[in-house]
Write a protein that holds these residues in place. Structure first.
Motif, PDB file in Angstrom:
ATOM      1  N   TYR A 142     -21.476  62.233 -69.129  1.00  0.00           N
ATOM      2  CA  TYR A 142     -21.694  63.833 -69.423  1.00  0.00           C
ATOM      3  C   TYR A 142     -21.807  63.926 -70.834  1.00  0.00           C
ATOM      4  O   TYR A 142     -21.338  63.203 -71.717  1.00  0.00           O
ATOM      5  N   TRP A 143     -21.959  65.193 -71.143  1.00  0.00           N
ATOM      6  CA  TRP A 143     -22.038  65.580 -72.513  1.00  0.00           C
ATOM      7  C   TRP A 143     -20.721  65.724 -73.009  1.00  0.00           C
ATOM      8  O   TRP A 143     -19.917  66.520 -72.086  1.00  0.00           O
ATOM      9  N   LEU A 144     -20.239  65.100 -73.999  1.00  0.00           N
ATOM     10  CA  LEU A 144     -18.684  65.005 -74.342  1.00  0.00           C
ATOM     11  C   LEU A 144     -17.925  66.433 -74.211  1.00  0.00           C
ATOM     12  O   LEU A 144     -16.758  66.514 -73.888  1.00  0.00           O
ATOM     13  N   ASN A 155     -27.078  68.978 -65.952  1.00  0.00           N
ATOM     14  CA  ASN A 155     -27.807  68.870 -67.208  1.00  0.00           C
ATOM     15  C   ASN A 155     -29.013  67.925 -66.945  1.00  0.00           C
ATOM     16  O   ASN A 155     -28.649  66.751 -66.621  1.00  0.00           O
ATOM     17  N   SER A 156     -30.087  68.633 -66.821  1.00  0.00           N
ATOM     18  CA  SER A 156     -31.386  67.919 -66.557  1.00  0.00           C
ATOM     19  C   SER A 156     -32.588  68.411 -67.352  1.00  0.00           C
ATOM     20  O   SER A 156     -32.440  69.670 -67.346  1.00  0.00           O
ATOM     21  N   PRO A 157     -33.054  67.983 -68.320  1.00  0.00           N
ATOM     22  CA  PRO A 157     -32.738  66.402 -68.862  1.00  0.00           C
ATOM     23  C   PRO A 157     -31.282  66.364 -69.490  1.00  0.00           C
ATOM     24  O   PRO A 157     -30.891  67.134 -70.065  1.00  0.00           O
ATOM     25  N   SER A 158     -30.842  65.097 -69.318  1.00  0.00           N
ATOM     26  CA  SER A 158     -29.500  64.628 -69.666  1.00  0.00           C
ATOM     27  C   SER A 158     -29.323  64.178 -70.958  1.00  0.00           C
ATOM     28  O   SER A 158     -30.099  63.447 -71.485  1.00  0.00           O
ATOM     29  N   ASN A 159     -28.197  64.579 -71.509  1.00  0.00           N
ATOM     30  CA  ASN A 159     -27.576  64.147 -72.680  1.00  0.00           C
ATOM     31  C   ASN A 159     -26.078  63.436 -72.102  1.00  0.00           C
ATOM     32  O   ASN A 159     -25.419  64.026 -71.430  1.00  0.00           O
ATOM     33  N   SER A 176     -32.254  51.758 -68.742  1.00  0.00           N
ATOM     34  CA  SER A 176     -33.413  52.084 -68.074  1.00  0.00           C
ATOM     35  C   SER A 176     -34.156  53.151 -69.138  1.00  0.00           C
ATOM     36  O   SER A 176     -33.737  53.427 -69.993  1.00  0.00           O
ATOM     37  N   THR A 177     -35.664  53.487 -68.733  1.00  0.00           N
ATOM     38  CA  THR A 177     -36.378  54.225 -69.616  1.00  0.00           C
ATOM     39  C   THR A 177     -35.911  55.784 -69.317  1.00  0.00           C
ATOM     40  O   THR A 177     -36.164  56.209 -68.233  1.00  0.00           O
ATOM     41  N   PRO A 178     -35.379  56.387 -70.322  1.00  0.00           N
ATOM     42  CA  PRO A 178     -35.331  57.804 -70.087  1.00  0.00           C
ATOM     43  C   PRO A 178     -36.336  58.692 -69.756  1.00  0.00           C
ATOM     44  O   PRO A 178     -37.540  58.351 -70.395  1.00  0.00           O
ATOM     45  N   MET A 179     -36.500  59.623 -69.077  1.00  0.00           N
ATOM     46  CA  MET A 179     -37.550  60.640 -68.865  1.00  0.00           C
ATOM     47  C   MET A 179     -37.421  61.831 -69.633  1.00  0.00           C
ATOM     48  O   MET A 179     -38.380  62.748 -69.372  1.00  0.00           O
ATOM     49  N   GLY A 180     -36.407  62.076 -70.237  1.00  0.00           N
ATOM     50  CA  GLY A 180     -36.278  63.270 -70.981  1.00  0.00           C
ATOM     51  C   GLY A 180     -35.333  63.141 -72.109  1.00  0.00           C
ATOM     52  O   GLY A 180     -34.658  62.170 -72.321  1.00  0.00           O
ATOM     53  N   ALA A 181     -35.230  64.400 -73.008  1.00  0.00           N
ATOM     54  CA  ALA A 181     -34.460  64.305 -74.176  1.00  0.00           C
ATOM     55  C   ALA A 181     -34.700  63.177 -75.175  1.00  0.00           C
ATOM     56  O   ALA A 181     -35.938  62.781 -75.292  1.00  0.00           O
ATOM     57  N   PHE A 182     -33.859  62.699 -75.968  1.00  0.00           N
ATOM     58  CA  PHE A 182     -34.335  61.760 -77.122  1.00  0.00           C
ATOM     59  C   PHE A 182     -33.204  60.739 -77.328  1.00  0.00           C
ATOM     60  O   PHE A 182     -32.653  60.359 -78.375  1.00  0.00           O
TER      61      PHE A 182
END
Length: 387
Positions: A124-126, A171-175, A317-323
């Motif tokens: 999760y985002w902290l 949260n999507s895209p997720s951090n 894994s390859t992220p599908m969103g965010a950076f």
């Protein structure tokens, strides 16, 4: 000696900010640090947004404004939510906040009471669980795995629900993982939320940063029953490289927005007036700047992921969103704090330990930096894990 409130002791300082500060301090000492710690685009804010803020300054937009936000910005946000996300909100359903983080903090204060439980998938985002604690609620952490792409399943959500559950955080895209839920996965979660009459806050701050045909869908757009249970948190920091501007927003039922407005009126009052005019330009003017940044992120993502996936002892894994790339370090035999500290000391590479996100066998790397830094940093990381 000052006796602090008990709530302060329940909340640790931000690990991400601490690591970023340490890396910056090393840089000021002349040390060549490759930093992958900050969740911040390295691009300047687009010129037309800066120009709009400058014009607002020159036009005298320097006074107090409405606590809930400039009317023109609230209308622009509502229009954006209707057109882009199929969410039928009016300006009365929107409050402008001092960044997306502030919008979520206001939400927790307005909604959560002692004994209320908030379900949060991990990683999760902290700040999610800490905000719940500060509001005297109980965060209920649901562990996910790389095998499910770090997504909570409908069954996991259902099993975590108790009579005290009030809110689910999506949260999507997720951090920190870069995970993007598919429309079918969002629909399945919505069915559970409706069945148990929960509320859901959808943190959509990375909605415009998507790759390989990934599709973002707002959970509230799936029908009237889920819409009335949905709260949207978003902002301008990530998509428009406006991190320092501190402009975000919350959208939801009018009674909730009124409640957060009362809280905000007694805490921060209005968001910086002229910054809001920059945000209006971000929404209403050309979106080419978003695509330009996305093109760069796409190239950087490919370079970083390819390099990491070729390293022994690391996997991702390859992220599908965010950076962000979320890297499993379990084969190194180190936990995330030990790994991150040793990497910074030995190879001058700054990453965020996964313990901050509830995943101590992982680290988070941000590719919101230039390709040269990525190439150099990946070479150093490879050298580190080979030792």
């Amino acid at each position: 000696m000052i006796k602090l409130a008990t709530r302060v002791g329940k909340v640790p300082p931000s690990i991400t900010l601490a690591i970023a500060a340490k890396a910056k301090a090393m840089k000021t000492q002349g040390i060549d640090v490759c930093s992958f710690s900050a969740g911040e685009p390295d691009f300047d804010t687009p010129q037309h947004i800066k120009d709009a803020a400058k014009l607002a300054l020159d036009s005298g937009k320097t006074k107090y404004g409405a606590a809930s936000g400039e009317p023109k910005l609230r209308e622009a946000i509502a229009k954006k939510l209707r057109n882009d996300n199929n969410l039928n909100y009016g300006p009365e359903n929107v409050i402008v906040s001092n960044g997306g983080k502030h919008s979520l903090f206001n939400l927790m204060l307005a909604l959560i009471e002692t004994g209320d439980e908030v379900i949060i998938p991990a990683p999760y985002w902290l700040s999610y669980p800490e905000m719940v604690k500060l509001a005297a609620g109980t965060p209920v952490i649901v562990e996910t795995t790389a095998e499910t792409e770090y997504k909570i399943t409908p069954q996991q959500l259902r099993e975590a629900i108790t009579p005290n559950t009030k809110l689910f955080v999506l949260n999507s895209p997720s951090n920190p993982t870069g995970t993007v839920y598919t429309p079918d996965e969002i629909k399945a979660l919505a069915e559970v939320i409706i069945d148990h009459d929960l509320l859901v806050v959808s943190d959509e701050i990375y909605e415009k940063i998507l790759y390989d045909g990934a599709e973002h869908i707002s959970i509230g757009a799936l029908g009237e029953e889920i819409f009335k249970r949905t709260i949207i948190s978003n902002g301008f920091a990530k998509s428009y490289s406006m991190t320092g501007w501190r402009v975000g927003y919350l959208a939801g039922p009018t009674e909730l927005i009124k409640a957060t407005s009362i809280i905000q009126s007694h805490s921060t009052s209005n968001v910086c007036t002229f910054a809001q005019y920059g945000a209006i330009a971000a929404l209403e003017d050309s979106q080419d700047c978003v695509q330009e940044m996305l093109t760069a992120f796409t190239q950087r993502r490919r370079v970083m992921v390819d390099r990491i996936q070729a390293m022994s002892k690391l996997s991702c894994s390859t992220p599908m969103g965010a950076f962000y790339v979320f890297v499993d370090i379990s084969q190194t035999g180190m936990k995330s704090l030990e790994f991150s500290d040793a990497l910074l000391e030995a190879e001058k590479v700054a990453v965020i330990p996964g313990i901050a996100f509830g995943a101590d066998d992982c680290i988070r790397l941000s590719y919101a930096t230039d390709l040269g830094t990525i190439e150099k940093g990946m070479a150093r990381l490879e050298k580190f894990v080979k030792v």
